[in-house]
Enzyme design. Sequence first.
Site, short mmCIF file in Angstrom:
data_model
loop_
_atom_site.label_atom_id
_atom_site.label_comp_id
_atom_site.label_asym_id
_atom_site.label_seq_id
_atom_site.Cartn_x
_atom_site.Cartn_y
_atom_site.Cartn_z
N ARG A 56 0.85 -1.19 0.00
CA ARG A 56 0.00 0.00 0.00
C ARG A 56 0.89 1.24 0.00
NH1 ARG A 56 -4.03 -1.17 4.90
NH2 ARG A 56 -2.02 -1.67 5.86
N ASP A 58 2.46 4.93 -0.10
CA ASP A 58 2.04 6.16 0.55
C ASP A 58 1.66 7.23 -0.46
OD1 ASP A 58 2.49 5.16 3.09
OD2 ASP A 58 4.49 6.03 3.29
N ARG A 205 12.35 4.73 2.47
CA ARG A 205 12.61 6.17 2.54
C ARG A 205 13.51 6.52 3.72
NH1 ARG A 205 6.67 8.44 2.39
NH2 ARG A 205 7.75 10.41 2.89
#
Length: 269
Positions: A56, A58, A205
């Site tokens: 999923r 972001d 990230r």
Amino acid sequence: MNIDLPARNLRLIVAYQGTRYHGWQFQPGRPTVEGQLRTVLAPILQHVPAISAAGRTDAGVHAMAQSAGLRTDSTIDLHRLRLAANSRLPEDIAIRSIEEMPRPWHATASASGKHYRYCIWADSDKPLYSEAPFFYHFYRPLDVDLMNAAARLLLGTHDFKSFETTSREARENTVRTLHQLEVSRQGPRLQVDVRGDGFLYRMVRNLVGTLLDVGRGKREPETMTEILAACDRRAAGGTAPALGLTMMRVYYGDQPWHLDPVEASAHEA
């Protein structure tokens, strides 16, 4: 209790530019990739499909080959289904392929790994207009050799809790295996390729944010070992912005890890 499942189990390979969307997952009143797919597919399939995804993504994150699954009793030809859906989808979302899968297959649970790529424009000048939505513009010079020295210390199986952003869905098991973490450069373009058996919330990230610290001389490569041992998010670097991240590929079963996105697309078409 036995529950009758729809007759067909379909796998969709979906590409999208995430700039305009609040992530993959459906959210009432907000534009999401799953929401767009539901809206478009419902009148074609004659029911609102429940769509699962391998990851999923972001808000702002892109995908070249997101893997999604849905079940349906519709008998529509899959080629016609893809053409009909793509003719109705916005320009920043495309279904690249659809195939029928065995009934036990699930987009999320059956995945054995993922490949993400993070793109950085490391130059004082702006990136090209066409490339800007996919690059994090980093104005300072970066030492790729130092970044790769740090990346090598993160390869293999480790507890990556220090690279997990806290969320309500935080995992008890934070051990993951990285098969690749590599930084390459072509002029001002840097790309960080990350392949692993699974990723914690915002782990990629956070890895990139930490490598950026190394690349600009704020951290030594050897500190990666200390960061892993700390099991504390505060020990690692910041979170790199969403716009530079793209999901490149999802792996299933014993599919070869060396396939690049172009080969993967041909393999899955």
